[in-house]
Design an enzyme around this catalytic site. Structure first.
Site, short mmCIF file in Angstrom:
data_model
loop_
_atom_site.label_atom_id
_atom_site.label_comp_id
_atom_site.label_asym_id
_atom_site.label_seq_id
_atom_site.Cartn_x
_atom_site.Cartn_y
_atom_site.Cartn_z
N HIS A 1 -1.42 -7.37 -3.37
CA HIS A 1 -1.11 -7.62 -2.28
C HIS A 1 -2.10 -6.96 -1.46
O HIS A 1 -2.86 -7.65 -0.46
CB HIS A 1 0.26 -7.57 -1.78
CG HIS A 1 0.64 -7.86 -0.39
ND1 HIS A 1 1.05 -9.27 -0.03
CD2 HIS A 1 0.43 -7.26 0.78
CE1 HIS A 1 1.36 -9.18 1.13
NE2 HIS A 1 0.84 -8.05 1.70
N GLU A 2 -2.00 -5.64 -1.27
CA GLU A 2 -3.10 -4.76 -0.61
C GLU A 2 -4.27 -4.87 -0.72
O GLU A 2 -5.05 -5.07 0.08
CB GLU A 2 -2.42 -3.42 -0.60
CG GLU A 2 -0.98 -2.86 -0.58
CD GLU A 2 -0.32 -3.62 0.87
OE1 GLU A 2 -1.08 -3.85 1.66
OE2 GLU A 2 0.84 -3.95 0.87
N ALA B 1 3.40 -0.49 1.27
CA ALA B 1 1.97 0.00 1.49
C ALA B 1 1.23 -0.31 2.63
O ALA B 1 1.80 -1.61 3.22
CB ALA B 1 1.43 -0.52 -0.11
N HIS C 1 -5.62 -8.14 0.72
CA HIS C 1 -5.75 -8.03 2.34
C HIS C 1 -7.19 -7.57 2.73
O HIS C 1 -7.68 -7.78 3.85
CB HIS C 1 -4.96 -6.90 2.94
CG HIS C 1 -3.72 -7.47 3.14
ND1 HIS C 1 -3.38 -8.57 4.38
CD2 HIS C 1 -2.34 -6.97 3.27
CE1 HIS C 1 -2.14 -8.54 4.55
NE2 HIS C 1 -1.38 -7.73 3.93
N GLU D 1 -0.30 0.77 11.25
CA GLU D 1 0.14 -0.33 11.80
C GLU D 1 1.61 -0.62 12.05
O GLU D 1 2.49 0.20 11.24
CB GLU D 1 -0.13 -1.67 10.41
CG GLU D 1 0.22 -3.16 10.88
CD GLU D 1 -0.23 -4.02 9.54
OE1 GLU D 1 0.17 -5.17 10.02
OE2 GLU D 1 -0.50 -3.48 8.67
N GLU E 1 -2.87 -1.70 4.21
CA GLU E 1 -4.04 -2.35 3.43
C GLU E 1 -5.07 -1.49 4.00
O GLU E 1 -6.33 -2.19 4.02
CB GLU E 1 -4.14 -3.79 3.62
CG GLU E 1 -4.13 -4.21 4.75
CD GLU E 1 -2.96 -4.62 5.61
OE1 GLU E 1 -2.93 -5.43 6.72
OE2 GLU E 1 -2.01 -4.04 5.14
N ASN E 2 -5.01 -0.39 4.53
CA ASN E 2 -6.09 0.12 5.31
C ASN E 2 -7.39 0.09 4.54
O ASN E 2 -7.55 0.20 3.42
CB ASN E 2 -5.88 1.72 5.52
CG ASN E 2 -4.57 1.80 6.11
OD1 ASN E 2 -4.12 1.65 6.71
ND2 ASN E 2 -3.83 2.74 4.88
N GLU F 1 -0.23 -12.11 6.73
CA GLU F 1 1.06 -11.75 5.76
C GLU F 1 1.28 -12.60 4.94
O GLU F 1 1.45 -12.63 3.77
CB GLU F 1 1.80 -10.88 6.58
CG GLU F 1 1.56 -9.59 7.19
CD GLU F 1 1.25 -8.56 6.07
OE1 GLU F 1 1.26 -8.80 4.71
OE2 GLU F 1 0.53 -7.45 6.49
#
Length: 891
Positions: A303-304, A268, A307, A127, A270-271, A326
């Site tokens: 957070h991740e 970080a 996602h 990203e 979020e893949n 986001e």
């Protein structure tokens, strides 16, 4: 200077892709200098594109093309066109199978985008547009594909091979190599692709979902860091449960993985199913991590993970919609953190960040709407405006339609757009349909830049018992639009009215009576016009208005509070945020008194009302210690700079320091009592109560070291020597380093040497050591930083080191960075010029202090402009740096 200026990309020019990629199969043979990537793409023309003969144009950078095969036929060089940015194939049918093979050099990839080496580990960051550095692809978020990835590597050097999805095969190849194949059944854009290859260990746990599925959870780290993973794992499980309970979202794959990487541009990523984290956002244990570090790990892990739905299952159509994922996810992680700890403390922390840094961004040359209309380099728009202001916009929707309707709206949004690339309009439409509210005017928050300003006046009719509030809104000029061209925002203004005995019951004229006794002292006014009046009835006395309770909108508000009003709100209002906010306003007024005296070369007097209010707060043992600590912390120099029309560096520093010293001297005994009351020999526990107690203790210690009592040094030395956790040890080190008491210099030198000797093998702790020295406001700051640049602990190629030393000094040590001779500016420009070639993303993000040159005095403006022009004159300037510098110098 660049020969050709980079061009802007505009939201208005968005077009759907000509092709879609149904399936992506990757075979990646890892090698430090010569990794080979074979990709097989199942392509079809996009029926929505309306073009039957458009060429296939794939993105690609910094790779060597070895072969191209279309529908089983190897293409000759004349059948395709390769440039530095793309691979074009002119003749492609309705459907096609494209196979390409390329070679890339991860070891030389210092930009940390695409596939690169972090010490002994291969990892990726795709990203926003990093996948195009791995293979030729339609590298845009609205092309979603099902990925199968096979990784081949030396089995001894890289025993762990990870990618997105579920592991479908793992085997040894018998020649010293092995391979692992991963399949992700959920279609995703290329920016969510991830790969890791390294010699790693992991901790494992399990999570049972609300539907009874068992999910394997793993956190991969270097062996030396295995003892620092428990908190991240606990945070992950709490986040998973919270997302089920609050949003009804259940995890979808069989395994969820986190990998800690030391070289990483962001916090970080979020893949899908394989989150890659900066080590600073996942590793934590009491001996090496502060309370703030623990809080950051919990928030970033959440957070991740969040996602997975707000970003992965529903992604964004294009990068202009970045806040769709986001802003929404920052709001979600903020609410999670509030539920895990103190809601008021979390709100204060979020608003402090917003008002200090995002408001400054809104007033600077890079100001943009939450959804920007254009950009040159998308990496420059991972901003506080997109993230933090975007979250505030989502919070306002939550406020306007209510929690129940917001949940219905989010359910509808996820249901409608699961597996799709969505837009902000899609999100707003779901909220409208679920609530029945028209959010058309509200949507201006996404398209108009700048921080709105509210001017409030009032009138009380004692005989009639009516109170009228008149609110005027405006928004200043920003690069996207003039103030006169901006339409009124839809702004929720949360309100309470304070009387002599506390909060008064509210009876708003023209509104139905609120008989809920638990809520009749609070309401939300909806400001939709440029000027609007609100009338309240049945009031026995003239109230003090408590405006923007809970900071209900990201605006600047002006109401002529006097200092007695502020002390009344501090002591009597029922909203914790408003009490803190009043304490900050009172402190600002007192600091400004001292600044005025300083400019007149006079000794400033400290308003006794501030001293009395702080004494009262310190002495009230019934208050939450975390809130006491927050109310005692003076507004930062950065915040004082943000609210100033012209930044007077010396006056701000002197004014704040003198008020701090006055409080320290006048309230020495109260601070010492608070310190002793909160000091504990109990084993470290990360809990809201324990964090609050340590927060107040170390706030008190900071004041004691600013007093005129030399005995305070021994108190800090004792805490430093006896600390069993990093929170207390680093706090003691920081106050020693910043103290001007006799004997403090020798004590701080000894402590710094001892700290480094103890923690030199813990990279994240060494970063704290660097930052502590970089932010020391005592004279000689630049020279200290320049010396540390030569220290073995510093590495300009490591983003964490750059942020810890260069970033901390330039952004958080204004009195030393903004020295009158301009050498601080020259120092930063020197680093930008080097970083531009090493890591353009990090280079552009370090530029911020120079971009705000217009707010300083004429002499400093000239010096800062000279350094920006010097950077601009560099050859081969990256798009990242070019965009920031050119916009800073424009106009």
């Amino acid at each position: 200077m660049r020969d050709a200026q980079p061009t802007s990309i505009y939201l208005k020019d968005y077009k759907v892709p000509d092709f879609l990629i149904e399936r992506t199969e990757l075979q990646i043979h890892l090698h430090p200098a010569a990794t080979r990537v074979r990709s097989r793409l199942e392509l079809k023309r996009n029926p929505k594109a309306g073009s039957s003969n458009a060429a296939l144009v794939l993105d690609g950078q910094e790779m060597k093309l070895l072969s191209v095969e279309l529908n089983g036929v190897a293409l000759a060089a004349g059948d395709y066109e390769v440039t530095a940015e793309s691979l074009t194939i002119h003749k492609v049918g309705q459907q096609a199978e494209l196979i390409t093979e390329v070679e890339i050099n991860p070891a030389a990839n210092t930009s940390l985008e695409g596939l690169y080496k972090s010490r002994t580990m291969f990892c990726t960051q795709c990203e926003a547009e990093g996948f195009r550095k791995i293979t030729y692809y339609l590298d845009r978020p609205d092309v979603l594909s099902e990925f199968t990835t096979t990784i081949v590597a030396d089995e001894k050097q890289f025993p762990v091979l990870l990618s997105n999805g579920n592991l479908i095969e793992s085997k040894s190849l018998g020649d010293g190599r092995h391979q692992a194949s991963w399949h992700d059944p959920f279609k995703k854009p290329a920016y969510l692709f991830a790969l890791v290859g390294g010699d790693l260990e992991f901790i494992e746990d399990r999570f049972r979902t609300c539907s009874g599925r068992d999910i394997t959870l793993r956190i991969y780290v270097e062996e030396k860091d295995l003892d620092k993973c428990a908190h991240a794992m606990d945070s992950l499980k709490r986040a998973m449960r919270w997302d089920e309970e609050v949003y009804g979202r259940e995890y979808d794959l069989d395994i969820f993985m986190i990998v800690a990487v030391d070289d990483f541009n962001m916090g970080a990523m979020e893949n899908k199913g394989l989150n890659i984290f900066n080590t600073s956002c996942v590793l934590a244990k009491p001996e090496t991590t502060t309370d703030a570090g623990f809080q950051r790990v919990e928030a970033v892990v959440a957070h991740e993970y969040f996602h997975n739905w707000s970003g992965n299952r529903v992604t964004c159509r294009d990068w202009f919609q970045l806040s769709l994922k986001e802003g929404f996810t920052v709001f979600r992680d903020s609410e999670f953190s509030a539920d895990m700890g103190s809601r008021t403390v979390k709100r204060v922390e979020d608003v402090s960040l917003l008002r200090t840094l995002q408001f400054a961004e809104d007033a600077g040359p890079m100001a943009h709407p939450v959804r920007p209309a254009s950009f040159i380099e998308i990496s420059n728009f991972y901003t506080l405006t997109v993230y933090e202001k975007g979250a505030e916009v989502v919070r306002m929707i939550h406020t306007l339609i209510g929690a129940e309707n917001f949940r219905k709206g989010s359910d509808l949004y996820f249901e409608r757009h699961d597996g799709e690339a969505a837009t902000i309009e899609n999100f707003l439409k779901a909220m409208e349909d679920a609530s029945g509210r028209d959010l058309g005017q509200f949507s201006r928050w996404y398209s108009q830049g700048g921080t709105p300003r509210l001017e409030v006046s009032d009138q009380f009719d004692q005989q009639a018992g009516t109170y009228t509030l008149t609110i005027n809104q405006s928004c200043p000029d920003t690069p996207d639009a003039k103030s006169a061209d901006k339409l009124p925002f839809h702004i929720p203004v949360a309100l309470g009215l304070l009387g002599d005995a506390g909060n008064l019951a509210l009876h708003q004229q023209g509104q139905p009576a609120n008989n809920d006794s638990a809520d009749n002292t609070h309401c939300v006014l909806e400001l939709t016009e440029q000027s609007q009046s609100f009338v309240f009835e049945k009031l026995p006395e003239k109230p003090v208005p408590v405006l923007l309770r809970g900071f209900s909108a990201p605006v600047k508000l002006h109401y002529p509070y006097n200092r007695d009003d502020l002390t009344a709100i501090m002591s009597r209002d029922s909203d914790g945020f408003s009490r803190w906010d009043a304490s900050q306003k009172l402190a600002v007024a007192v600091i400004e008194d001292v600044m005025t005296s300083y400019r007149g070369q006079q000794q400033g007097q400290i308003d006794q009302r501030l001293l009395s209010a702080c004494r009262q707060v310190l002495s009230d043992e019934s208050l939450d210690p975390a809130m006491v600590a927050l109310m005692l912390q003076l507004p930062s120099e950065s915040y004082l700079s943000e609210i100033a029309d012209t930044i007077d560096v010396e006056a701000i520093h002197h004014g704040r320091l003198q008020v701090r010293k006055a409080l320290a001297c006048e309230l020495y005994s109260e601070f010492k009592q608070a310190y002793e009351r909160c000091n504990s020999s109990e084993a470290y526990v990360y809990s809201a109560a324990a964090v609050a107690r340590r927060s107040l203790k170390n706030t008190a210690l900071g004041y004691l070291l600013q007093s005129d009592r030399a005995e305070a040094i021994s108190l800090a030395q004792a805490q430093f020597a006896g600390a069993t956790n990093m929170t207390d040890q680093s706090a003691a080190l920081t106050v020693l380093v910043n103290s001007e008491l006799p004997g403090a210099e020798a004590a701080s030198s000894e402590a710094l040497a001892s700290f480094y000797q103890q923690w030199q093998h813990e990279s994240l702790v060494v970063n704290q050591w660097l930052s502590t020295q970089a932010t020391c406001a005592l004279p000689g700051g630049l020279e200290r930083v320049q010396a540390l640049m030569q220290h073995a602990a510093f590495d300009l190629k490591n983003p964490n080191k750059v942020r810890a030393l260069v970033g901390a000094f330039c952004a958080n040590n204004p009195i030393n960075f903004h020295r009158p001779d301009g050498l601080g500016y020259q120092f930063l420009a020197d680093q930008i010029i080097v970083l531009n070639k090493l890591n353009p993303q990090i280079a552009s993000r370090q530029l911020t202090p120079l971009t705000r040159w217009r707010k300083y005095d004429a002499a400093r403006q000239k010096l800062m402009q000279q350094q920006l022009q010097r950077i601009m004159a560099e050859s081969d300037l990256s798009k990242d740096v070019y965009e920031v510098v050119s916009k800073s110098l424009a106009g």
